[in-house]
Design an enzyme around this catalytic site. Structure first.
Site, mmCIF file in Angstrom:
data_model
loop_
_atom_site.group_PDB
_atom_site.id
_atom_site.type_symbol
_atom_site.label_atom_id
_atom_site.label_comp_id
_atom_site.label_asym_id
_atom_site.label_seq_id
_atom_site.Cartn_x
_atom_site.Cartn_y
_atom_site.Cartn_z
ATOM 1 C CG HIS A 17 27.551 3.163 27.880
ATOM 2 N ND1 HIS A 17 27.838 2.376 28.971
ATOM 3 C CD2 HIS A 17 26.286 2.853 27.506
ATOM 4 C CE1 HIS A 17 26.779 1.616 29.236
ATOM 5 N NE2 HIS A 17 25.833 1.872 28.355
ATOM 6 C CD GLU A 60 27.285 -1.492 32.273
ATOM 7 O OE1 GLU A 60 27.066 -1.615 31.055
ATOM 8 O OE2 GLU A 60 28.418 -1.285 32.748
ATOM 9 C CB SER A 85 29.298 1.696 31.896
ATOM 10 O OG SER A 85 29.944 1.508 30.641
ATOM 11 C CB CYS A 123 29.449 -9.628 30.764
ATOM 12 S SG CYS A 123 29.368 -7.808 30.718
ATOM 13 C CG ASP A 166 30.057 -4.302 26.915
ATOM 14 O OD1 ASP A 166 28.882 -4.466 27.264
ATOM 15 O OD2 ASP A 166 30.902 -3.683 27.595
ATOM 16 C CG HIS A 196 29.323 0.340 25.955
ATOM 17 N ND1 HIS A 196 28.132 -0.082 26.476
ATOM 18 C CD2 HIS A 196 30.302 -0.308 26.672
ATOM 19 C CE1 HIS A 196 28.369 -0.939 27.461
ATOM 20 N NE2 HIS A 196 29.675 -1.101 27.597
ATOM 21 C CE LYS A 252 26.942 -8.079 27.055
ATOM 22 N NZ LYS A 252 27.786 -7.061 27.692
ATOM 23 C CG HIS A 268 34.493 -0.960 28.004
ATOM 24 N ND1 HIS A 268 34.126 -0.119 29.025
ATOM 25 C CD2 HIS A 268 33.475 -1.839 27.866
ATOM 26 C CE1 HIS A 268 32.949 -0.483 29.502
ATOM 27 N NE2 HIS A 268 32.520 -1.525 28.807
ATOM 28 C CG ASP A 324 30.465 -9.151 26.553
ATOM 29 O OD1 ASP A 324 29.571 -9.492 25.766
ATOM 30 O OD2 ASP A 324 30.268 -8.360 27.497
ATOM 31 C CB ALA A 356 35.075 -10.509 32.943
HETATM 32 C C1 VGL Z 1 32.041 -6.085 31.038
HETATM 33 C C2 VGL Z 1 32.654 -4.351 32.403
HETATM 34 C C3 VGL Z 1 32.021 -3.437 31.594
HETATM 35 C C4 VGL Z 1 32.080 -7.546 30.730
HETATM 36 C C5 VGL Z 1 31.381 -5.187 30.221
HETATM 37 O O1 VGL Z 1 31.926 -7.944 29.548
HETATM 38 O O2 VGL Z 1 32.299 -8.356 31.668
HETATM 39 N N1 VGL Z 1 32.669 -5.651 32.128
HETATM 40 N N2 VGL Z 1 31.366 -3.878 30.510
HETATM 41 ZN ZN ZN Z 2 30.681 -2.390 29.041
#
Ligand code: VGL
Ligand code: ZN
Length: 207
Positions: free
Chosen positions: A58, A107, A60, A141, A52, A54, A100, A75, A14, A137
Site C-alpha cells: 500500500h 490513503e 502508505s 483516523c 484499515d 490495506h 478502507k 500494517h 480501527d 487513533a
Molecule cells: C491509522 C495510520 C495509518 C489510524 C491508519 O487508524 O489511525 N493511522 N493508517
Molecule cells: Zn493505514
C-alpha cells in the site's frame, strides 16, 4: 447532551491488532478502550466499525518506494491477524463493517472515504443525525472520521475515554481541530447517562 435515541449511531474506528500494543503501529493504551467501547455498544441501535484494510505494498507503507510525505510501517494488511479487530472487541452481527484504504494508491484515514460503501448515505438512509466516535487513533483516523462526519452534516460527539492517540502533540492539535468545527467531547459515562435519560435500560440490546 440530548438523550440518546434512534437518530444516534456509534462509529468504532480501527480497533485492530496492528493499532494495539504489540502491533506494528501500536498505540499506547489502545487496548484499554476495548471494554469502554464494549459497554457503549448496547446503548446504540446503529453501530459501525471501520477497519484499515490495506493490500500488500500500500502507498502508505514506508517500504513503498513511491514518495509519501507521511508513511507508516506495514500494517493492517487484508486477511492477516494484524488487520483483525482486537479479540476482545464485541462486533455485533448486525453492525456495519467498513473497510478502507483498500485502493493500493490512495490513503484513506476516514470511513467516509471508503469505496465499498457510501457511509454518509448509509447513515442518512437510516435517519442518523448524530454520530458518537470512538477508537484509534485520535490524531489520525478518528480525527479524519470526525471531521468528515461534520462536513457531511452530522452532529459529532467524540467519546474521549474511548479513544487513544499516537502522540501527545498531534493528539492535542487534532482535539483543537475537532473542537473548532463543533465536535463535542464527552466521557463514556456521559453517554451512559444520556442513554438512561432516554429511558433506555443499558444492556437491553444484545451485543
Ligand atoms: C491509522 C495510520 C495509518 C489510524 C491508519 O487508524 O489511525 N493511522 N493508517
Ligand atoms: Zn493505514
Amino acid at each position: 447532551m440530548q438523550p440518546l435515541g434512534s437518530k444516534d449511531a456509534l462509529i468504532v474506528v480501527d480497533v485492530q491488532n496492528c493499532f494495539c500494543p504489540g502491533g506494528s503501529l501500536g498505540v499506547e493504551g489502545g487496548d484499554q478502550i476495548v471494554p469502554v467501547i464494549n459497554d457503549l455498544l448496547p446503548l446504540f441501535e446503529h453501530r459501525v466499525f471501520t477497519r484499515d484494510w490495506h493490500p500488500n505494498g500500500h502507498v502508505s507503507f514506508s517500504d513503498n518506494p513511491q514518495f509519501r510525505d507521511l508513511s507508516w510501517p506495514v500494517h493492517c494488511v487484508q486477511e492477516t491477524e494484524g488487520a483483525e479487530f482486537h479479540p476482545d472487541l464485541h462486533v455485533p452481527d448486525d453492525a456495519l463493517v467498513v473497510s478502507k484504504g483498500v485502493d493500493p494508491d490512495r490513503e484513506a484515514y476516514s470511513g467516509f472515504e471508503a469505496v465499498t460503501v457510501n457511509l454518509a448515505r448509509w447513515l442518512r438512509e437510516r435517519g442518523i443525525e448524530r454520530l458518537f466516535v470512538a477508537g484509534l487513533a485520535t490524531d489520525y483516523c478518528v480525527r479524519s472520521t470526525a471531521l468528515d462526519a461534520r462536513n457531511a452534516g452530522f452532529e459529532v460527539v467524540l467519546v474521549e475515554d474511548a479513544t487513544r492517540g499516537v502522540a501527545p502533540d498531534s493528539t492535542r492539535v487534532a482535539l483543537q481541530e475537532m473542537a473548532a468545527v463543533g465536535v463535542e467531547r464527552v466521557l463514556a459515562r456521559v453517554v451512559h447517562a444520556a442513554a438512561e435519560a432516554a429511558g433506555e435500560p443499558a444492556g437491553r440490546r444484545r451485543v
